[in-house]
Every structure is written in C-alpha cells, then in structure tokens.
Design an enzyme around this catalytic site. Structure first.
Site: not given
Length: 345
Positions: A147, A272, A31
């Site tokens: 988050k 969203r 990643g």
C-alpha cells in the site's frame, strides 16, 4: 528471469544472516510477524539477546508464557513505544540488528485517526533511525507494505513516508553508522486483520454467505514463515538504501473465498474508502531504479551515499522500461491446491 517461488520452500529466499552471538531487537515484537520472526530466531540461532519492544503489556505477558525470559534464556521484554525516542535508545544499547515491524496498519483506523497514524508510522520511523544512529546499531530493516506504492489511503501514505525516511537514513549514518533498508510485501495469510481469519470466523459461526469487496479484486499473498525467511535473507544481503520486494503469487479474493467455503454464496459489498482494486508493489516510476534477482526485486536509492557502494546495481538485472509489478498482471498465481495446503499447515 523466472518468477516462480515455492510456498513450501523457505530456502528459496537464499542465505540467511547468521545471528549466532548477536543481539537483535524487534519493534512491534508481539504482532503476528514479530512473534513468528522471534520464534524462528530462537529456534535457529544461539543469539546473545532478543528484545521484544512493544507497548502492549498484556500481549507481552501472553508471549512470555510461550517464550519465557530468565537466566540463560536470551529473550527480553521491553515495554516502549516507537513514538518515544529516548526509550528506543535505551532498548537499542548493545544491539546489533533491528527489525522495525511496529506500525498502525488498519486502513480504516488510519483514515479515522490520521494524527495517531502519522505519530506512529512517520515520527516512529524517524525515532528508530535516530536511535539506531546514536546507539551504533549495525543494520536496521523496516517492514513496509504494498500500500506504500502509489498510495491512495493515509496508511499507505505514512508507510511511503517511512520508507523514504529509512532509505535517507543511510545519508545520516556516515561510513561507520548503521545501514538501513526496507522490505515491502503483500497480504500475509493468516495475520491479524487479513481476510482469511475473517472468513474462518464467519464460516465457523455458520454464515450463509461471505462478503466480497469486488469480484475482480486481486492481492499479493505471502505466508508468515515466508515473510520471516525473506527478512532474514534481506538482512544478509542488504547494503543500505534498498527496498526489497519478493516475487510472490497473486490470487483473486473470490477464488480465495471459494477455496475456504465452496458451498457458500458470495455477497459483493463494494470497495471501501482507501482500498484499491489491485495492489502494486513496484510502479513504473520505481522501475527506473529497480533491479531483478531470481527471487526478488530491489528498488535502489536514486542517490548514492559517498561512503557506501551498492553492489546490487551491478549484480542485479535492470527491469525493462515501463515495468510494473502489480497483483492483476503478475505472472505467478496461487492455485486453489496451493492455498488449501497453506491453510492446512
């Protein structure tokens, strides 16, 4: 304590762990963070072995073109999934340090595929802890996200659960087993899935406007290099059970868009499902066990392992009651000039 941190000074995060002669494994090693971390480690240290653990054969092949494995070259590519504890145990044999960066990270993908997100982010975290204990790894540090603090989406909830699993891992490892800590930070500029590559793509394609979720939206920002620097410094200072949070600047999404294309219009598209208007890295409830340092905060475990001491509680300064570290009330803001400098790197 002053919170300002320079974006062009990685050393602001203090002393790095000396990895010379050590073996390190990075889950999710192909990643954005994994590649940057491994590149830094290979450049800075004469390590005994660096293991790239990931499930994507194509990404490993592409990465091996840049960092080839072979006689005298310390990097190794290990196909595996954190959902498979036996495979993790094989990969962790004779490993000193583990950096756990593997996760399903996209908010909308997690909302649509909740079971898959739970398997990777929660069960995968448990597997990393158990494999590390069984193989005698020295230290494990896991990457988290803003988050995970007071989560409103499934991704954040799974990362909060993972954070709890790693902190609690210290109670399972005993006095001779590995220690576990967590690093929590905000949006990484330029990483896959961030808004910066999206805006770059739209600008390159000649878009006439840029989509803005909400004109009031703010986020914490950190560069990949600084994320790597922070993890290396936390590996050096961790004693087990801490959630380390760097002092990093905030920026409004609308200001970021103006920096990237001042001549383009902006279209507000609305928040969203699962998104927050502002991100929080330390809540008022976390503040009760949070201590402050010059360049970071550390949320300490609310319990003490009988076999370990946590000097951070002694050396750090407790934050004030009701403290909250949020992107909209942050005292450090990323200027347009600083952001343009980052984009030009």
């Amino acid at each position: 304590m002053e919170t300002k941190m320079s974006f062009d000074n990685q050393q602001s995060f203090g002393q790095y762990l000396n990895l010379n002669g050590k073996a390190i494994l990075v889950t999710g090693g192909t990643g954005s963070f994994g590649k940057a971390f491994i590149k830094t480690v290979l450049e800075k240290y004469k390590i005994r072995r660096c293991i790239v653990f990931s499930r994507d054969e194509l990404k490993q092949y592409e990465m091996s073109q840049e960092f080839p494995a072979g006689p005298g070259l310390p990097i190794r590519y290990f196909i595996g999934d954190v959902r498979d504890v036996e495979r993790l145990e094989l990969a962790m044999r004779d490993v000193d340090y583990v950096v756990h960066a593997a996760a399903l990270k996209h908010v909308q993908t997690a909302e649509y595929n909740p079971f898959e997100c739970v398997k990777t982010n929660i069960h995968g975290a448990e597997n990393v802890v158990m494999a590390a204990i069984r193989t005698g790894v020295k230290s494990v540090i896991a990457l988290s996200t803003d988050k995970a603090c007071n989560p409103v989406n499934l991704y954040g909830a799974t990362k909060l659960a993972a954070d709890k699993i790693f902190v609690a891992g210290n109670n399972l490892s005993g006095s001779e087993g590995p220690i576990f800590s967590v690093v929590r930070y905000g949006n990484v500029i330029g990483s896959r899935g961030s808004v910066v590559p999206l805006f770059k793509k739209l600008i390159a394609e000649g878009a006439g406007e840029l989509p803005i979720t909400d004109l009031r939206m703010t986020r914490f920002w950190i560069t990949l290099d600084q994320g790597v620097a922070f993890v290396l410094s936390c590996l050096n200072s961790m004693e087990g059970g801490e959630i380390f949070v760097p002092k990093i600047p905030s920026m409004k999404i609308i200001e970021l868009a103006k920096c990237m294309a001042s001549d383009l219009k902006h279209r507000e598209v609305g928040i969203r499902p699962g998104e927050k208007l502002h991100e929080v890295m330390i809540s008022e409830d976390d503040a009760r066990t949070t201590v402050e340092f010059n360049d970071r905060y550390a949320i300490l475990a609310p319990f003490v392992n009988n076999h370990r001491t946590n000097k951070g509680a002694i050396e750090g300064k407790p934050v004030v009651a009701g403290f909250r570290y949020a992107s909209d009330t942050n005292t450090d803001w990323l200027s347009s000039h600083e952001f343009r400098q980052i984009l030009s790197m």
